[in-house]
Design an enzyme around this catalytic site. Structure first.
Site, PDB file in Angstrom:
ATOM      1  N   CYS A   1       0.816  -1.221   0.000  1.00 46.90           N
ATOM      2  CA  CYS A   1       0.000   0.000   0.000  1.00 46.90           C
ATOM      3  C   CYS A   1       0.846   1.266   0.000  1.00 46.90           C
ATOM      4  O   CYS A   1       0.321   2.358  -0.179  1.00 46.90           O
ATOM      5  CB  CYS A   1      -0.954  -0.011   1.184  1.00 46.90           C
TER       6      CYS A   1
ATOM      7  N   HIS B   1      -9.398   3.322  -1.349  1.00 45.60           N
ATOM      8  CA  HIS B   1      -8.019   2.837  -1.239  1.00 45.60           C
ATOM      9  C   HIS B   1      -7.626   1.932  -2.407  1.00 45.60           C
ATOM     10  O   HIS B   1      -7.609   0.722  -2.286  1.00 45.60           O
ATOM     11  CB  HIS B   1      -7.852   2.105   0.100  1.00 45.60           C
TER      12      HIS B   1
END
Lengths: 377, 143
Positions: free
Chosen positions: A85, A327
């Site tokens: 991420c 996200h």
């Protein structure tokens, strides 16, 4: 550091909205953000000298190249970065060093992703932890949440408040995935995923893209970029797990932050606007502690007392954060910087933090990886 | 022909041979750890390179079978590959000087789980692999 580093500025930012876009490829998403960033910087494709692309999922080999081949064939070097991420913030840090070192003057850092629906797992499909039921992204956050609640007396409402605030901010952001307000009760009463985290406290899976263009002072001059739109990159830090991290969940962010603060000659007291990696709501609180913006164990009180609101003392995730902005893994790092740049330019419209001069972004990745980037006016 | 059939007979095998030993029936066993002979750092499972002092000289040890629950979660949305009950409890247990060990907590109603509880190590068949082998995993249960 024995060499003289050059000053580096973010001169352009671009974003493809976050959400679900079944008709678009990851290439379409990425190109939109790159085109927007180049327009914002007042440059064209042939002006780019290098590119760093963050992504996690597989879209064929050399995705950065195949994205950019749709915009031009100029021979520029392209680097593909998979750092979970934190991929595009890692790309940004590499782009920073490329400009600071004098290697190039105009460099693109960008990220794009199309995340499949459903819970995210970190390991390969045949790994023991899949079989043991321990490879569960939200469970790892939930385990930290329970420990924090026990240790510091934090109520579940404090975590829910992170999501509630995020959605209120996202309503003001046309690029956000969920522009809808929820009450604390609705958030706490939504389906349980991994106790104490309910569905509305786990960030959505998303598609989207974001881009930043970094330049040297020479390049800014050459392209007549107005100085009030240039935002300085004053500190960068990136770290992975350390033996000492066993002593506390917040320490990895602090180690990355310390590098960035030291480099910038700034400290937590100087920060005006904040981005933290709130993949789960509890991380939205304890990463503030990791950045030194609030004392360890007191982040939940700051959250509940309104301290993290746009008009609070530590304005956090002003664009909706991972919780409501969405996200798309590889796109999140440069998305955070996109918002900080808007805030520091004074272009954040209804989300504007008054007189914001220093912004900090913390981006976490499995591994673990943690990046911290400080920008200032 | 008879031999072929015997070779394919499913077995009970541990999920990870580097961190556990089990008896033939797969009903009991121990968790294994390593201690660095040079600096004394403790590890869960077989370690080959010391994080602290770079030594490659380790002593294998059997870990204690009881410890303290340091944190937990109850999972209602399981990850792909999970063959057990839903919801299930995951607990992180501190044994001695090794890092905490995470696994499922069984024989505990989710309402009763509490940080600080004493936990006992147990070995159970956690499911079957593609060849039909029964995979033995370690779990926790309240003492």
């Amino acid at each position: 550091m024995s060499v003289n580093l050059r000053s580096v500025y973010v001169a352009g930012i671009g974003l493809h909205p976050f959400g679900r876009f079944p008709e678009k490829s990851v290439h379409d998403l990425a190109r939109t953000s790159v085109l927007e960033a180049m327009k914002d910087a007042g440059i064209v494709y042939r002006d780019l000298q290098a590119a760093y692309f963050g992504h996690v999922y597989y879209y064929g080999m050399s995705v950065g190249e195949t994205v950019l081949n749709g915009l031009g064939l100029t021979g520029l070097p392209v680097f593909n970065i998979n750092n979970a991420c934190s991929s595009s913030s890692s790309a940004f840090e590499l782009a920073y060093w490329a400009v600071a070192s004098g290697a190039w003057d105009v460099v693109l850092a960008f990220g794009a992703e199309r995340v499949p629906r459903g819970p995210i797992s970190v390991t390969a499909e045949d790994s023991p932890s899949r079989f043991m039921g321990t490879d569960h992204m939200m469970a790892s956050y939930a385990l930290r949440a329970r420990r924090y609640m026990e240790q510091f007396g934090c109520p579940p409402e404090a975590f829910a408040h992170v999501a509630e605030k995020a959605h209120r901010n996202a309503v003001l952001n046309p690029y956000a995935q969920y522009k809808k307000v929820f009450t604390i009760e609705e958030i706490l009463n939504s389906r349980m995923i991994a106790d104490p985290l309910t569905l509305y406290q786990c960030c959505p899976t998303s598609e989207g893209a974001s881009a930043c263009i970094l330049v040297s002072r020479d390049a800014a001059r050459k392209f007549n970029m107005p100085s009030k739109r240039l935002i300085k990159v004053s500190g960068v830090g990136i770290v992975t797990s350390d033996l000492d991290d066993r002593k506390g969940d917040h320490l990895i962010a602090w180690r990355a932050a310390k590098k960035a603060y030291d480099m910038a000659g700034l400290g937590p007291q100087d920060v005006d606007v904040v981005q933290v990696h709130d993949a789960a709501t509890n991380a939205g609180i304890f990463q503030l502690e990791g950045l030194g913006l609030v004392e360890r164990g007191k982040g939940w009180q700051l959250e509940l007392s309104g301290g993290t609101e746009i008009n609070g003392s530590v304005p956090t995730n002003t664009d909706g954060g991972l919780q409501a902005m969405g996200h798309p893994l590889g796109a999140t790092g440069t998305r955070m910087l996109h918002e900080l740049v808007l805030q520091l330019r004074g272009e954040a419209g209804p989300r504007q933090v008054k007189d914001a001069k220093v912004g900090i972004a913390e981006n976490s990745g499995a591994g673990e990886v943690c990046t911290v980037i400080i920008l200032n006016k | 022909m008879k031999n072929d059939i015997e070779q394919k007979k499913p077995q009970r095998i541990p999920i990870d041979e580097k961190s556990m030993h089990i008896n033939e029936a797969g009903t009991d066993g121990v968790l294994m750890g390593s201690i660095c002979k040079k600096c004394g750092e403790h590890y869960f499972g077989k370690q080959t390179y010391c994080f602290k002092c770079a030594s490659q000289d380790f002593k294998d040890i059997e870990l204690p079978k009881q410890g303290i629950l340091r944190t937990y979660t109850v999972i209602f949305t399981p990850p792909a590959g999970w063959q057990g009950n839903v919801p299930y409890i995951l607990g992180s247990v501190e044994l001695t000087e090794t890092p905490e060990i995470l696994s499922e907590v069984i024989d505990c109603p989710k309402e009763n789980i509490k940080i600080g509880m004493r936990m006992q190590l147990v070995f159970k068949v956690g499911g079957t692999d593609k060849e039909g082998n029964e995979i033995v995993v370690y779990k926790w249960k309240p003492v």
